[in-house]
Enzyme design. Structure first.
Site, PDB file in Angstrom:
ATOM      1  N   TYR A   1      -2.586  -7.814  16.873  1.00 53.23           N
ATOM      2  CA  TYR A   1      -2.905  -6.973  15.701  1.00 53.23           C
ATOM      3  C   TYR A   1      -4.161  -6.148  15.978  1.00 53.23           C
ATOM      4  CZ  TYR A   1      -3.157  -5.703  10.729  1.00 53.23           C
ATOM      5  OH  TYR A   1      -3.191  -5.014   9.539  1.00 53.23           O
TER       6      TYR A   1
ATOM      7  N   ASP B   1      13.580   3.424  10.566  1.00 51.89           N
ATOM      8  CA  ASP B   1      12.907   2.436  11.425  1.00 51.89           C
ATOM      9  C   ASP B   1      11.850   3.187  12.225  1.00 51.89           C
ATOM     10  OD1 ASP B   1      12.018   0.676  13.315  1.00 51.89           O
ATOM     11  OD2 ASP B   1      13.996   0.228  14.159  1.00 51.89           O
TER      12      ASP B   1
ATOM     13  N   ILE C   1      -6.292  -6.969   1.256  1.00 48.01           N
ATOM     14  CA  ILE C   1      -5.678  -6.324   0.100  1.00 48.01           C
ATOM     15  C   ILE C   1      -4.486  -7.194  -0.310  1.00 48.01           C
ATOM     16  CG2 ILE C   1      -4.656  -4.204  -0.795  1.00 48.01           C
ATOM     17  CD1 ILE C   1      -7.554  -3.830   0.322  1.00 48.01           C
TER      18      ILE C   1
ATOM     19  N   ILE D   1       0.829  -1.208   0.000  1.00 47.84           N
ATOM     20  CA  ILE D   1       0.000   0.000   0.000  1.00 47.84           C
ATOM     21  C   ILE D   1       0.867   1.263   0.000  1.00 47.84           C
ATOM     22  CG2 ILE D   1      -1.665   1.308   1.405  1.00 47.84           C
ATOM     23  CD1 ILE D   1      -2.752  -1.537   2.315  1.00 47.84           C
TER      24      ILE D   1
ATOM     25  N   LYS E   1      -4.154  -2.035  16.022  1.00 48.74           N
ATOM     26  CA  LYS E   1      -4.918  -1.264  15.036  1.00 48.74           C
ATOM     27  C   LYS E   1      -6.069  -0.498  15.700  1.00 48.74           C
ATOM     28  CE  LYS E   1      -2.458  -2.172  11.378  1.00 48.74           C
ATOM     29  NZ  LYS E   1      -1.667  -1.104  10.733  1.00 48.74           N
TER      30      LYS E   1
ATOM     31  N   THR F   1      -1.349  -7.724  -1.035  1.00 53.12           N
ATOM     32  CA  THR F   1      -0.003  -7.144  -0.972  1.00 53.12           C
ATOM     33  C   THR F   1       0.944  -8.233  -0.457  1.00 53.12           C
ATOM     34  OG1 THR F   1      -0.207  -6.509   1.338  1.00 53.12           O
ATOM     35  CG2 THR F   1      -0.981  -4.894  -0.299  1.00 53.12           C
TER      36      THR F   1
HETATM   37  N1  LIG Z   1      -2.814  -5.753   3.084  1.00 53.71           N
HETATM   38  C1  LIG Z   1      -3.926  -5.741   3.793  1.00 53.71           C
HETATM   39  O1  LIG Z   1      -4.887  -6.487   3.535  1.00 53.71           O
HETATM   40  C2  LIG Z   1      -4.064  -4.792   4.939  1.00 53.71           C
HETATM   41  C3  LIG Z   1      -5.289  -4.785   5.628  1.00 53.71           C
HETATM   42  C4  LIG Z   1      -5.447  -3.927   6.701  1.00 53.71           C
HETATM   43  C5  LIG Z   1      -4.424  -3.084   7.069  1.00 53.71           C
HETATM   44  N2  LIG Z   1      -3.252  -3.102   6.395  1.00 53.71           N
HETATM   45  C6  LIG Z   1      -2.201  -2.199   6.855  1.00 53.71           C
HETATM   46  O2  LIG Z   1      -1.692  -1.468   5.767  1.00 53.71           O
HETATM   47  C7  LIG Z   1      -0.310  -1.148   6.012  1.00 53.71           C
HETATM   48  C8  LIG Z   1       0.530  -1.542   4.800  1.00 53.71           C
HETATM   49  O3  LIG Z   1       0.399  -2.949   4.654  1.00 53.71           O
HETATM   50  P1  LIG Z   1       0.825  -3.718   3.330  1.00 53.71           P
HETATM   51  O4  LIG Z   1      -0.209  -4.738   3.096  1.00 53.71           O
HETATM   52  O5  LIG Z   1       1.191  -2.758   2.283  1.00 53.71           O
HETATM   53  O6  LIG Z   1       2.123  -4.482   3.887  1.00 53.71           O
HETATM   54  P2  LIG Z   1       3.566  -4.781   3.246  1.00 53.71           P
HETATM   55  O7  LIG Z   1       4.138  -5.843   4.113  1.00 53.71           O
HETATM   56  O8  LIG Z   1       3.448  -5.019   1.782  1.00 53.71           O
HETATM   57  O9  LIG Z   1       4.353  -3.401   3.479  1.00 53.71           O
HETATM   58  C9  LIG Z   1       4.711  -2.982   4.762  1.00 53.71           C
HETATM   59  C10 LIG Z   1       6.020  -2.212   4.672  1.00 53.71           C
HETATM   60  O10 LIG Z   1       6.316  -1.714   5.991  1.00 53.71           O
HETATM   61  C11 LIG Z   1       7.723  -1.828   6.192  1.00 53.71           C
HETATM   62  N3  LIG Z   1       8.027  -1.843   7.637  1.00 53.71           N
HETATM   63  C12 LIG Z   1       7.618  -2.755   8.559  1.00 53.71           C
HETATM   64  N4  LIG Z   1       8.126  -2.438   9.763  1.00 53.71           N
HETATM   65  C13 LIG Z   1       8.863  -1.301   9.600  1.00 53.71           C
HETATM   66  C14 LIG Z   1       9.639  -0.484  10.478  1.00 53.71           C
HETATM   67  N5  LIG Z   1       9.767  -0.789  11.787  1.00 53.71           N
HETATM   68  N6  LIG Z   1      10.223   0.623   9.992  1.00 53.71           N
HETATM   69  C15 LIG Z   1      10.111   0.932   8.655  1.00 53.71           C
HETATM   70  N7  LIG Z   1       9.411   0.179   7.772  1.00 53.71           N
HETATM   71  C16 LIG Z   1       8.800  -0.924   8.244  1.00 53.71           C
HETATM   72  C17 LIG Z   1       8.086  -3.151   5.504  1.00 53.71           C
HETATM   73  O11 LIG Z   1       9.494  -3.219   5.223  1.00 53.71           O
HETATM   74  C18 LIG Z   1       7.213  -3.092   4.252  1.00 53.71           C
HETATM   75  O12 LIG Z   1       7.911  -2.475   3.179  1.00 53.71           O
HETATM   76  C19 LIG Z   1       0.077  -1.861   7.307  1.00 53.71           C
HETATM   77  O13 LIG Z   1       0.009  -0.948   8.379  1.00 53.71           O
HETATM   78  C20 LIG Z   1      -1.001  -2.929   7.438  1.00 53.71           C
HETATM   79  O14 LIG Z   1      -1.207  -3.328   8.775  1.00 53.71           O
HETATM   80  C21 LIG Z   1      -3.037  -3.942   5.342  1.00 53.71           C
END
Ligand SMILES: NC(=O)c1ccc[n+]([C@@H]2O[C@H](COP(=O)([O-])OP(=O)(O)OC[C@H]3O[C@@H](n4cnc5c(N)ncnc54)[C@H](O)[C@@H]3O)[C@@H](O)[C@H]2O)c1
Length: 253
Positions: free
Chosen positions: A152, A60, A187, A18, A156, A189
């Protein structure tokens, strides 16, 4: 003229999913973006096609000094931060009995502490440069419980109410900073793909997930990025402290 032409943004978690797609949409709509992530290699790959419209910052989000340095580098490179997207996050599908204190602390430190630090240092920077918009990634797991989502869910849920507190504080202080949360589910991803791969029968898991969703498909990063774009643009100028579900109807029933 792009929908956020001339604006500047800091997007965390920009190496993947995302955060990466949101960065691409922002650039398509005329913004310059500081892309941050702790995955340096992924960040370089995600930034390569975007040229001069982006800068990359190794970051980080659990570490306050790293936040101070990231905001400083973004303001130096872009001149300001008008938009902050707190997308970096992590998942853990375990129930209350299985969740170790170590798991709990890891999930809370990334999802809750990381978003808290982002809002704090984002507000401090934005109030110097005339305001802006903060978008926090919560989840449907910040709205409804799941039997195997102990840490989680808690993290959230924290993001959801932190968002409202930030919004009300900024409104009271007349900072012209808005803060909203988005609540996606399923989503497709790398985070969700990894969850599917870890399941007992990956080939049938995706089909089972899709069958639960009223719109009968998994979401795409673009579906969330488009909502984040709206909340980041002036089109949402009267919207703050609000929560936006993007789940194909999953929580509507
Ligand atoms: N994909 C879904 O279905 C979904 C649903 C609900 C919420 N979300 C939320 O959306 C957000 C993005 O999720 P996504 O699906 O794109 O995940 P993703 O795993 O594809 O991307 C997450 C990114 O965060 C980075 N990251 C993690 N910990 C970190 C840290 N301590 N410092 C810096 N970078 C860090 C990772 O390296 C990665 O590039 C998250 O907060 C996730 O909880 C996603």
């Amino acid at each position: 003229m792009g929908r956020i032409a001339g604006k500047t943004a800091l997007v965390t978690g920009a190496a993947s999913g995302i955060g990466q797609r949101t960065t691409e949409r922002f650039v398509e709509e005329g913004a310059r973006v500081a892309m941050t992530d702790w995955n340096a290699e992924g960040l370089a790959q995600a930034a390569a096609p975007l040229g001069d419209a982006v800068v990359t910052i190794h970051h980080d989000i659990t570490d306050e000094d790293s936040w101070i340095a990231a905001v400083d580098q973004a303001v130096t490179a872009l001149g300001s931060i008008n938009i902050l997207v707190n997308s970096a996050g992590t998942g853990k599908a375990t129930n209350i009995e299985e969740t170790t204190l170590e798991d709990w602390r890891r999930v809370m430190s990334i999802n809750a502490d990381g978003t808290f630090l982002g809002c704090k240092h984002g507000v401090l920077a934005m109030k110097q440069t005339g305001g802006g918009s903060i978008v926090n990634l919560s989840s449907v797991s910040g709205l409804v419980g799941g039997h195997n989502m102990a840490a989680y869910n808690a993290s959230k849920g924290a993001v959801r109410l932190l968002t409202k507190s930030v919004a009300l504080h900024c409104a009271r202080k007349a900072y012209d900073i808005r803060c909203n949360s988005v609540h996606p589910a399923f989503i497709l991803t790398p985070m969700v793909e990894a969850m599917i791969e870890r399941s007992r029968d990956p080939s049938s898991t995706q089909g089972k997930l899709e069958a639960q969703i009223p719109l009968r498909r998994m979401g795409e990063a673009q579906d969330v990025a488009d909502m984040i774009l709206y909340l980041s643009s002036d089109e949402s100028r009267f919207v703050t402290g609000a929560e936006f579900v993007i789940d194909g109807g999953l929580t509507a029933g």
